[in-house]
Design an enzyme around this catalytic site. Structure first.
Site, PDB file in Angstrom:
ATOM      1  NE  ARG A 232     -37.768 -98.277  47.528  1.00  0.00           N
ATOM      2  CZ  ARG A 232     -37.913 -98.195  46.207  1.00  0.00           C
ATOM      3  NH1 ARG A 232     -37.440 -97.142  45.549  1.00  0.00           N
ATOM      4  NH2 ARG A 232     -38.518 -99.164  45.551  1.00  0.00           N
TER       5      ARG A 232
ATOM      6  CE  LYS B  71     -30.680 -93.057  45.604  1.00  0.00           C
ATOM      7  NZ  LYS B  71     -31.903 -93.480  46.316  1.00  0.00           N
TER       8      LYS B  71
ATOM      9  CE1 TYR C 203     -39.876 -91.851  37.633  1.00  0.00           C
ATOM     10  CE2 TYR C 203     -40.178 -90.534  35.643  1.00  0.00           C
ATOM     11  CZ  TYR C 203     -39.349 -91.163  36.555  1.00  0.00           C
ATOM     12  OH  TYR C 203     -37.984 -91.084  36.391  1.00  0.00           O
TER      13      TYR C 203
ATOM     14  CG  ASP D 207     -35.856 -94.243  47.583  1.00  0.00           C
ATOM     15  OD1 ASP D 207     -34.891 -95.022  47.547  1.00  0.00           O
ATOM     16  OD2 ASP D 207     -36.717 -94.192  46.686  1.00  0.00           O
TER      17      ASP D 207
ATOM     18  CG  HIS E  38     -26.320 -97.340  52.283  1.00  0.00           C
ATOM     19  ND1 HIS E  38     -26.938 -96.338  51.566  1.00  0.00           N
ATOM     20  CD2 HIS E  38     -26.730 -98.506  51.721  1.00  0.00           C
ATOM     21  CE1 HIS E  38     -27.689 -96.872  50.611  1.00  0.00           C
ATOM     22  NE2 HIS E  38     -27.574 -98.182  50.692  1.00  0.00           N
TER      23      HIS E  38
END
Length: 326
Positions: free
Chosen positions: A165, A97, A235, A177, A79
């Site tokens: 990741r 982000k 989750y 993340d 980034h």
């Protein structure tokens, strides 16, 4: 004056294809002009799918005079490099982000953007969903009394072993993340003067990245924030504000789909109240905010301060961390 912002996209990551590029087709003031990828065939496929042009690489896209701004859905570790290149090419930047992996780089990029008179923004899209403004209004109206504790958690199941990741060279790890979401939410609700009191990072035994973590922050008022995140969880995407009169909770806090009607739950000793809110489209909203800010020449100060503050907190989490191996 131009009435639209012409956007080029560097990279064809999943988040771009699933969420952001479809939202660009709906957002007012935004025109998806071209995409670029390391894989030319992939770029052509995406361009055909979304009805836009294709560039022969990242540099070629940045050189195009018909592009005003770029969106960066690249791996985290890339980034900062490409944001700097885009700013140097005179383009406004909306980056996934986090914008950077550290505070010092964030300062450099913010300074570069300010000197160039360009907009630089992190894509914390959840901040542009109406449910959070409603929560803040409820707290300000005294519905939970005096806030005492903010808690937030964002965890997802283990990723594919080949996922970037898990790559430390590309800015991998759960903190950068999913961890940045609850950290940013804590600042949104508790103010800009938070400090990290302590943290724990759970490390992958062989990958060299953190896969989970827990953070304790404190505001000058004494209100605390307890944050959990990770790649090894069922989750969960929720936050809660606990006051001296009631506790407010919100599920799907960071990832509500555009069709979801959020439910705010307020629980006190007198009972439980549930408020159902209208559905909202946070991806479309942030794109329109970005474009509107550019077209109207809006003050960038608040965005700059948010970028710097967020990067400082992430650095503090690392510095304070007790590290354990998974």
């Amino acid at each position: 004056m131009r009435s639209v912002v012409r956007v080029g996209v560097l990279g064809c990551a999943s988040i771009a294809l699933r969420r952001v590029l479809p939202a660009m087709k709906e957002a007012e003031g935004v025109v998806l002009t071209a995409v670029a990828s390391r894989d030319p065939a992939r770029a052509r496929e995406v361009a055909e799918r979304f009805g836009c042009g294709v560039a022969g690489g990242y540099d070629e896209l940045l050189d195009r005079p018909d592009i005003d701004a770029v969106y960066l859905p690249l791996p985290t570790g890339l980034h900062a490099h490409w944001a700097s290149r885009a700013l140097a090419a005179g383009k406004h930047v909306l980056s996934e982000k986090p914008l950077t992996c550290d505070h010092a780089t964030a300062l450099d990029l913010v300074n570069q953007a300010e000197k160039a008179g360009l907009w630089l923004m992190e894509n914390f899209m959840f901040l542009h969903h109406g449910q959070h403004r409603k929560v803040r209004d409820l707290v300000a109206d005294g519905r939970i009394g005096e806030p005492r504790v903010f808690t937030a958690s964002f965890g997802i199941p283990p990723l594919d072993p080949a996922d970037v990741r898990y790559d430390p060279e590309l800015g991998g790890g759960a903190l950068l993340d999913v961890g940045v979401y609850p950290i940013r939410a804590a600042s949104y609700f508790l103010g800009p003067d938070l400090d990290v009191v302590g943290s724990v990072l759970r490390l992958h035994p062989s990958r060299g990245v953190d896969v989970a973590g827990h953070v304790l922050l404190c505001a000058p008022s004494g209100v605390t924030a307890e944050l959990s995140f990770g790649f090894e969880h069922a989750y969960r995407c929720r936050y809660a504000l606990w006051g001296d009169r009631a506790r407010l909770t919100l599920d799907r806090a960071f990832t509500p789909p555009p069709t979801l009607e959020p439910r705010i739950r307020i629980q006190s000793q007198d009972g439980i109240e549930e408020l159902t809110l209208p559905a909202d489209h946070q991806f479309k909203n942030i794109l329109e905010f970005f474009a509107r800010s550019i077209l109207q020449g809006a003050d960038h100060t608040a965005q700059a301060e948010a970028i710097i503050r967020q990067a400082r907190l992430v650095d503090q989490v690392r510095s304070a961390a007790v590290r354990v191996t998974a």
